[in-house]
Scaffold this active site. Sequence first.
Site, PDB file in Angstrom:
ATOM      1  CE1 TYR A   8      -8.886 -28.600   5.233  1.00 47.13           C
ATOM      2  CE2 TYR A   8     -11.211 -28.280   5.696  1.00 47.13           C
ATOM      3  CZ  TYR A   8      -9.956 -27.756   5.440  1.00 47.13           C
ATOM      4  OH  TYR A   8      -9.776 -26.414   5.382  1.00 47.13           O
ATOM      5  CB  THR A  27       0.924 -24.687 -14.408  1.00 47.98           C
ATOM      6  OG1 THR A  27       1.242 -24.781 -15.796  1.00 47.98           O
ATOM      7  CG2 THR A  27       1.500 -23.407 -13.840  1.00 47.98           C
ATOM      8  CG  ASP A  30       8.348 -22.480 -13.392  1.00 46.53           C
ATOM      9  OD1 ASP A  30       7.493 -23.241 -13.884  1.00 46.53           O
ATOM     10  OD2 ASP A  30       8.083 -21.366 -12.918  1.00 46.53           O
ATOM     11  NE  ARG A  59      -7.148 -21.603 -14.039  1.00 44.45           N
ATOM     12  CZ  ARG A  59      -6.298 -21.083 -14.940  1.00 44.45           C
ATOM     13  NH1 ARG A  59      -5.161 -20.544 -14.564  1.00 44.45           N
ATOM     14  NH2 ARG A  59      -6.591 -21.093 -16.219  1.00 44.45           N
TER      15      ARG A  59
HETATM   16  C1  LIG Z   1       2.239 -19.711 -15.471  1.00 41.57           C
HETATM   17  C2  LIG Z   1       3.555 -19.796 -14.805  1.00 41.57           C
HETATM   18  C3  LIG Z   1       3.658 -19.861 -13.403  1.00 41.57           C
HETATM   19  C4  LIG Z   1       2.502 -19.601 -12.462  1.00 41.57           C
HETATM   20  O1  LIG Z   1       1.434 -20.370 -12.544  1.00 41.57           O
HETATM   21  P1  LIG Z   1       0.052 -19.976 -11.825  1.00 41.57           P
HETATM   22  O2  LIG Z   1      -0.706 -21.238 -11.930  1.00 41.57           O
HETATM   23  O3  LIG Z   1      -0.511 -18.836 -12.587  1.00 41.57           O
HETATM   24  O4  LIG Z   1       0.355 -19.614 -10.420  1.00 41.57           O
HETATM   25  C5  LIG Z   1       4.912 -20.062 -12.858  1.00 41.57           C
HETATM   26  N1  LIG Z   1       6.005 -20.156 -13.622  1.00 41.57           N
HETATM   27  C6  LIG Z   1       5.955 -20.040 -14.965  1.00 41.57           C
HETATM   28  C7  LIG Z   1       7.216 -20.145 -15.751  1.00 41.57           C
HETATM   29  C8  LIG Z   1       4.733 -19.842 -15.595  1.00 41.57           C
HETATM   30  O5  LIG Z   1       4.693 -19.691 -16.911  1.00 41.57           O
END
Ligand SMILES: *Cc1c(COP(=O)(O)O)cnc(C)c1O
Length: 416
Positions: free
Chosen positions: A51, A223, A197, A232
């Site tokens: 933790y 990610t 993102d 992941r």
């Molecule tokens: C894959 C993706 C996410 C989410 O990722 P997870 O790990 O599945 O929660 C967020 N934004 C974009 C643009 C993605 O392609």
Amino acid sequence: MRYLPTHDPAVVDILERELERQRSGLEMIASENFVSLAVLEALGSVLTNKYSEGYPGNRYYGGNEFIDQAESLAIDRAQQLFGAEHVNVQPLSGAPANIAVYSALLQPGDTVLGMDLSHGGHLTHGHPVTWMAKLFNFVRYKTDPATGLIDYDQVRELAKAHRPKLILVGYSAYSREIDYGTFKTIADEVGALTMADIAHIAGLIAAKLMNNPVALFDVVTTTTHKTLRGPRGGMILCREQHAKAIDKAVFPGFQGGPHENNIAAKAVAFKEALEPSFKDYGREVMKNAKALEQAFRAGGITVCFKQTDNHLLLLDVTSVGLSGKQAQDLLDSVGITVNKNMIPDDQRKPMDPSGIRIGTPALTTRGFTEADMIAIGEMIVKVLRSPNNESVQHQARTLVKELTAAHPLYPGLAYS
Ligand SMILES: *Cc1c(COP(=O)(O)O)cnc(C)c1O
């Protein structure tokens, strides 16, 4: 594997079957990849036992001296990779990273300008099925059908009309390069914050093969398991001025204890991405996507957004008389994994849309070349164009067998 076979044969059976599935098929889902055995080893390490709520040097519990080193290493390497002022490596995945940023920068009811979901936006960018869509007011820009590019004029018009608090850039199915400078100019004109993102293209940005928004934008989320080829997980990069708000939003605002085995695996993947060979990998990923594009175009399948500048292609399979679900199922039946996907302004339903999305990161990790991609692309065209032809499907299965044998995955790995 030394312990599971006697300890839990039921789980070993499942692992063996999944390993065989990954080995024997063509993994062409654009968001997937194969991590190195070193990353797998870090994931399966004793760091999972600890933790460590808080951040390096400032934890709630004792005993975190080595955990701090692992997390600091991941942060340092991410900073080197992307040139970020501040990095938070604790987000458990891409979706929680995005939610943490919204909660750091926005108040309920604030307006966010993001891409229309059928044009490549992500669920976490305000899809009506998400809780975020109830909390914030999402307004949407689109791509221009004439050019296949983001309609930057429309972005400006909508920004002026709606005065968003945040402008959101970054997509899951858009195949073109992104002009972050224009987004930044528009954001400055209306006093909006900027968020990119880069979940899908982080690896290509790390390899310096695509534009990097980190120096321009307020916050960048990603990610770590797509083109970046790590475990992941998620990550947030931001300017120093937002560092406190972002860190507080991740913990204690939104998450509990970080997954430090996963963070150590992120550090391993970032080390790999810093090596010159990762740039070669990124180049191959993009060349392979171009080779597929060429095969699809020659086969008369419509490529959405006109072309690919990254690792993926969105295809309108109604151009060969199929729905996205039919195309996905058909390719599945011959050992090629893709996903059905909405196309811009799709008239069909999300569970059976007009398109499929197809990407090259995973197969490129296995060493697939442009010649392989042309063979695969031509075979996909054949299969889609003659959905009831058993002999074509047999040819496709044979090609899949040959190619997967020529590019073995995790040679030597066994679970039983
Ligand atoms: C894959 C993706 C996410 C989410 O990722 P997870 O790990 O599945 O929660 C967020 N934004 C974009 C643009 C993605 O392609």
